[in-house]
Design an enzyme around this catalytic site. Sequence first.
Site, PDB file in Angstrom:
ATOM      1  N   TYR A 201       0.866  -1.219  -0.004  1.00 54.15           N
ATOM      2  CA  TYR A 201      -0.070   0.008  -0.094  1.00 54.15           C
ATOM      3  C   TYR A 201       0.788   1.301   0.141  1.00 54.15           C
ATOM      4  CZ  TYR A 201      -3.879  -2.822   1.273  1.00 54.15           C
ATOM      5  OH  TYR A 201      -4.938  -3.976   1.422  1.00 54.15           O
ATOM      6  N   LYS A 297     -12.733  -4.721   2.491  1.00 55.37           N
ATOM      7  CA  LYS A 297     -13.783  -5.174   3.012  1.00 55.37           C
ATOM      8  C   LYS A 297     -14.963  -5.661   2.435  1.00 55.37           C
ATOM      9  CE  LYS A 297     -11.671  -5.300   6.705  1.00 55.37           C
ATOM     10  NZ  LYS A 297     -10.880  -6.528   6.864  1.00 55.37           N
TER      11      LYS A 297
END
Length: 391
Positions: A201, A297
């Site tokens: 990331y 998610k």
Amino acid sequence: MRTQIGIVGAGPAGLLLSQLLHLQGIESVVLERQTAAHVQGRVRAGVLEGGTVELAKLAQCGDRMAREGLVHEGADFCFGGARHRIDFAARTGGKSVLVYGQTEWTRDLMAARAARGGTVIYEVEDVALHDIDSDAPRLTWRKDGEEHELTCDFIAGCDGFHGVSRNAIPDPVQRRFEKAFPFAWVGLLSDTKPVSDELIYINHEDGFSLCSMRSATRSRYYLQCPLQDSVGDWSDDRFWTELSRRLPEDRREGLETGPSLEKIVTPLRSFVCEPMRHGRLFLAGDAAHIVPPTGAKGLNLAASDVRYLSQALTGFYRDNSTDLIDAYSATCLRRVWKAQRFSHWLTGLMHRYPDASDFDRRLQLAELDYIARSSAAQTALAENYVGLPFE
Ligand code: FAS
Ligand code: PHB
């Protein structure tokens, strides 16, 4: 037609629910507007929480996932040109995530339903929900020019953000919470060796980047881009050049480029519909909520909704109890809002906001620096990333 549970949508939520219910002896019919090939071809999520992997095993569609999925015990977070690995396993008592593409799991779910004679009807048109406030709700649809009707005990709206089920909850009852982010992601899939063994990331001066993968030979990359961009603005060359620029220096050398298999531009949004149940209708997955993909998610939330819904419906048919049915919406929403909080926080931490002041930028870098040096901060990030415990 008559069944116990009518399910709208044959994405991961609808297929997983149908499979879990079948294993409890509960009948369902799944209605899907696209072809099976179209549903299976959508390249979306890539990271599964341990709870989702356990649910796949329970649903007897987790064998290939266990064989081919990649166990990841950490990920790199980069800012200011430096890389900081966060060790999920060390921070969470051994928990990890599994990298396994949504397309693969959808294929496994489709095969599992077919192997057990599940009824999944593809290419249906104009699905409509009726009498959800009664104890005899109905679904109607058209297929090949013919009108059809299904009577059932309950309806599960698993038809995603653009489906019809959510709108069956009347306006005075339905409350919508939403937030649009001022940027999008351009994603690229390629048959190239991933630039790293784990996900990276990146918070770069020119925007967020994410280096992910689907296997040891198939990479998935994302770049933050302006909202108004379209796939046509991003040639393969431009994508690879920009990705290379945003990579930390010690990773640039190892970047293998190649022709894109698929490219998408997806805006980032947060959305929650409350309640997730009205009468005999239950919403599950993207039909009820959308999270920015930063925290990985979306698919995991769909799986947790289905976990709760299959338990609730099993309780109804096996124990003649409505306790879990009555608690379904509140139980799901507590988990949904925690995932919204984490996804919103991580998106804010890793992206460049067009209207951010210099002060905002310094705060962002200070929070990243704090996380890089604090075991408490890393534990907080890790326990959300690997998936919070179920209630
Ligand atoms: P889905 O949208 O997958 O499935 C809904 C199904 O219902 C579809 O097959 C649709 O055709 C069908 N349907 C819709 N309307 C219908 C109607 N009227 N009648 C019959 N059928 C109907 N999540 C992550 O965790 N990580 C990611 O990187 C990520 N990337 C994403 C990228 C994109 C472009 C999108 C759109 C989503 C992404 N997501 C990601 C989220 C995604 O993985 C979802 O969370 C996941 O697909 C949710 O599954 P379902 O709830 O089953 O919804
Ligand atoms: C993906 O592999 O598609 C992916 C992984 C992690 C994320 C988002 C997307 O946070």
